[in-house]
Scaffold this active site. Sequence first.
Site, PDB file in Angstrom:
ATOM      1  N   LYS A   1      -7.745  61.263 -21.928  1.00 16.94           N
ATOM      2  CA  LYS A   1      -9.011  61.179 -22.668  1.00 16.94           C
ATOM      3  C   LYS A   1      -9.257  59.782 -23.214  1.00 16.94           C
ATOM      4  O   LYS A   1     -10.346  59.486 -23.725  1.00 16.94           O
ATOM      5  CB  LYS A   1      -9.018  62.221 -23.789  1.00 16.94           C
ATOM      6  CG  LYS A   1      -9.069  63.648 -23.252  1.00 16.94           C
ATOM      7  CD  LYS A   1      -8.994  64.669 -24.356  1.00 16.94           C
ATOM      8  CE  LYS A   1      -9.119  66.081 -23.787  1.00 16.94           C
ATOM      9  NZ  LYS A   1      -8.069  66.415 -22.800  1.00 16.94           N
TER      10      LYS A   1
ATOM     11  N   ALA B   1       5.314  60.484 -29.843  1.00 15.63           N
ATOM     12  CA  ALA B   1       4.453  61.573 -29.363  1.00 15.63           C
ATOM     13  C   ALA B   1       3.582  62.144 -30.467  1.00 15.63           C
ATOM     14  O   ALA B   1       2.813  63.082 -30.227  1.00 15.63           O
ATOM     15  CB  ALA B   1       5.315  62.684 -28.753  1.00 15.63           C
TER      16      ALA B   1
ATOM     17  N   SER C   1       0.313  58.807 -24.440  1.00 17.26           N
ATOM     18  CA  SER C   1      -1.131  58.767 -24.601  1.00 17.26           C
ATOM     19  C   SER C   1      -1.778  59.880 -23.772  1.00 17.26           C
ATOM     20  O   SER C   1      -1.100  60.824 -23.351  1.00 17.26           O
ATOM     21  CB  SER C   1      -1.676  57.394 -24.193  1.00 17.26           C
ATOM     22  OG  SER C   1      -3.039  57.280 -24.548  1.00 17.26           O
TER      23      SER C   1
ATOM     24  N   ARG D   1     -18.347  71.452 -25.982  1.00 27.09           N
ATOM     25  CA  ARG D   1     -18.076  71.200 -27.391  1.00 27.09           C
ATOM     26  C   ARG D   1     -18.309  69.724 -27.698  1.00 27.09           C
ATOM     27  O   ARG D   1     -18.341  68.895 -26.780  1.00 27.09           O
ATOM     28  CB  ARG D   1     -16.639  71.596 -27.722  1.00 27.09           C
ATOM     29  CG  ARG D   1     -16.348  73.073 -27.506  1.00 27.09           C
ATOM     30  CD  ARG D   1     -14.870  73.368 -27.690  1.00 27.09           C
ATOM     31  NE  ARG D   1     -14.065  72.626 -26.711  1.00 27.09           N
ATOM     32  CZ  ARG D   1     -12.732  72.634 -26.702  1.00 27.09           C
ATOM     33  NH1 ARG D   1     -12.075  73.319 -27.622  1.00 27.09           N
ATOM     34  NH2 ARG D   1     -12.063  71.952 -25.796  1.00 27.09           N
TER      35      ARG D   1
ATOM     36  N   SER E   1       0.684  73.970 -23.865  1.00 26.29           N
ATOM     37  CA  SER E   1       0.772  73.235 -25.123  1.00 26.29           C
ATOM     38  C   SER E   1      -0.131  73.891 -26.162  1.00 26.29           C
ATOM     39  O   SER E   1      -1.063  74.624 -25.840  1.00 26.29           O
ATOM     40  CB  SER E   1       0.367  71.776 -24.918  1.00 26.29           C
ATOM     41  OG  SER E   1      -0.993  71.696 -24.544  1.00 26.29           O
TER      42      SER E   1
ATOM     43  N   GLY F   1       6.195  69.063 -31.883  1.00 28.67           N
ATOM     44  CA  GLY F   1       5.045  69.451 -31.067  1.00 28.67           C
ATOM     45  C   GLY F   1       5.451  69.843 -29.660  1.00 28.67           C
ATOM     46  O   GLY F   1       6.628  69.823 -29.295  1.00 28.67           O
TER      47      GLY F   1
ATOM     48  N   ASN G   1      -3.917  67.234 -19.302  1.00 29.66           N
ATOM     49  CA  ASN G   1      -3.578  68.467 -19.998  1.00 29.66           C
ATOM     50  C   ASN G   1      -2.222  68.996 -19.538  1.00 29.66           C
ATOM     51  O   ASN G   1      -1.876  68.908 -18.363  1.00 29.66           O
ATOM     52  CB  ASN G   1      -4.640  69.535 -19.716  1.00 29.66           C
ATOM     53  CG  ASN G   1      -6.025  69.071 -20.128  1.00 29.66           C
ATOM     54  OD1 ASN G   1      -6.385  69.101 -21.286  1.00 29.66           O
ATOM     55  ND2 ASN G   1      -6.804  68.620 -19.153  1.00 29.66           N
ATOM     56  N   VAL G   2      -1.477  69.563 -20.475  1.00 34.69           N
ATOM     57  CA  VAL G   2      -0.198  70.182 -20.135  1.00 34.69           C
ATOM     58  C   VAL G   2      -0.292  71.681 -20.343  1.00 34.69           C
ATOM     59  O   VAL G   2      -0.872  72.149 -21.325  1.00 34.69           O
ATOM     60  CB  VAL G   2       0.967  69.577 -20.948  1.00 34.69           C
ATOM     61  CG1 VAL G   2       1.277  68.184 -20.496  1.00 34.69           C
ATOM     62  CG2 VAL G   2       0.670  69.595 -22.435  1.00 34.69           C
TER      63      VAL G   2
END
Length: 655
Positions: free
Chosen positions: A433, A387, A430, A565, A476, A315, A472-473
């Site tokens: 979120k 991960a 982690s 969403r 990704s 990932g 957030n990265v």
Amino acid sequence: MKRRTKILERLYDGDNKLKLLDQRYLPRWIVFLIDTFIGGLSFFLVYLLLTVTPIKFLPVLPIFIQGCIIVSINIVFFFVFKTYSGIIRHATITDITKLVFSSVFTCGTLFVFNSSYEFFVGEQIFINTSLVFYALLSFAFLLLFRITVKEIYHFLRDVVSNKAKKNVVIIGVDDTTISLGAVIAKESLFPFNLKGFVSKNKDAKKLKILGKPVIPFTNSYAETLAPLEIDGVLLISESFPRKVRNQIVDDCISQDIEVFNVPNLEKLNTKEDIKDQIKPIEIEDLLEREEIRTDDNLLKEDLSNKTILVTGGAGSIGSEIVRQIVQYNPKLVVILDQAESALHELELSLKLTNPDFNFITELADISNMYRLHLIFNKYDFNIIYHAAAYKHVPLIERNPHEAIYVNILGTVNLCILAIKKRISRFVMVSTDKAVNPTNVMGASKRVAEMYVQSLQDEQEVETRFITTRFGNVLGSSGSVIPHFKKQIERGGPVTVTHKDIIRYFMTIPEACQLVLQAGTMGSGGEIFVFDMGEPVKIMDLAEKMIRLSGYRPYDDIDIEITGLRPGEKLYEELLNDVAQTLPTHHPKIMISKVKPPDFTEIKQEVEKLIRVATKNEDDKIVGLLKKLVPEFKSENSKFRVLDVETPVDKELEDF
């Protein structure tokens, strides 16, 4: 006739356009014929010059025959030294040397022939003066021909290419920018026409560098650049703080000026590298923060000669962890993932870029305890970087049971085996979120955090369990920036879920550096949180990305508001809230002040949750999650009804 037609077709395309610049090189036979013609012309000029002087040609042979003999000898040496073989437009000193040898040997051979004839017959055929004049004139004309062709080619190429080149200035004046300017000015392959340098030195107005003016900075970059009539600016972004870099880009965007990001020249080896890596600046370049400093000595001591397991290794985060571990000389890295294609691509990439790196890939699902047991028996792990996780909020909101299998059961399986095999350290990745979760994904990660944290105080647990948590990265899989890029490439619209939604961003390398660093710091049971910087408004992000792509928001590419969403937050929680964290010796890493739950209680609830997940009853799964994580309040989700009803009904209590 056919051959003549083919020659014409190569030089002319029938549309009033010469194709001279499209030729790879002037054919050798044409060069040879031109050189032969130059030889004949040179002898004719020698004849004309000598006829007006007292020096007269000898009458042994007719003048025409003398000329044929001299030119023929010259032609022989054209073949001997292959004067016609070089590419004229790229003629070098080697090609000139061949011409010198050809002329000298021609003249020398004729001198020897002339002297021999005089020795045996008693008279000469040529006058030596004519031979010397011929050698000098023929060499001069042959050299002039090559210089003329080369200069005409470069002139035509520059005329044609300059029409497509962008007029640019370079921001800043220092050794690096001057070196960049020198490369661009000398190499016509670059698609830029350098117009000057912008400097904040007010006294630089009368200066010129590389023949280009130095433009003094006024009150803003917008004001400075507006009158210059340029197409773009070149910016070595590493040379500027993020705030300044963003201001330059904003000012350029306001003037419809394109910004090109230039890498640090010290990291590049060739002009081709520079050309390939000068690209329009992207949003990632603007969101990057100041370089993170990690303790490489500590990391090397920690990871060197260790056998390391990276779950979710194919990932975005896992693969970057693997690539960063490479530099610390581990004994073996086992890369585990259930994504076959991604795992295969990573394997090929690592073999190509790091041929000496000792690693192996394992295809496995972490929810399969039997498969994990075989892997842990096969390798003697020292460290685990966990991960692997399901992370896409809307997808997990529709499939809560899958979050339980992977995010919770998978983590439990790995923890059990880590304790059993007495593995030194277990580092879990982690997410933000998990803080006051509003969706199943975040809640499942929070439960995994609680389970990992609670293990530390159990008896006979030698493994140090450490959790790292960040937002957030950039870049990704599934993140907003690649999604926006695809929408812009398709011509829009760009979709934003809410006009006020904000997010924290961090680059993948930055996040993984901090994961590795936090792993060395923990004594066990900590949840490390990272300084995510300032939040970014997604609407502003979308507008800037459209402008950076050369379009106008709402005119060229529209932005649509689609609504939040299922499970999506409007605002992410602040991870670096000083009231909720403790500092560490690293300025970007803090410890969350979260009291670890009782392991016996969390274990019972997790086992119950896993059993319910096997029945694929979504409401019951989410109900149990809400019991385990009281702060879990669903947003924009069908499970919101569970927040106002009894969290867990009697059926669940009796399960």
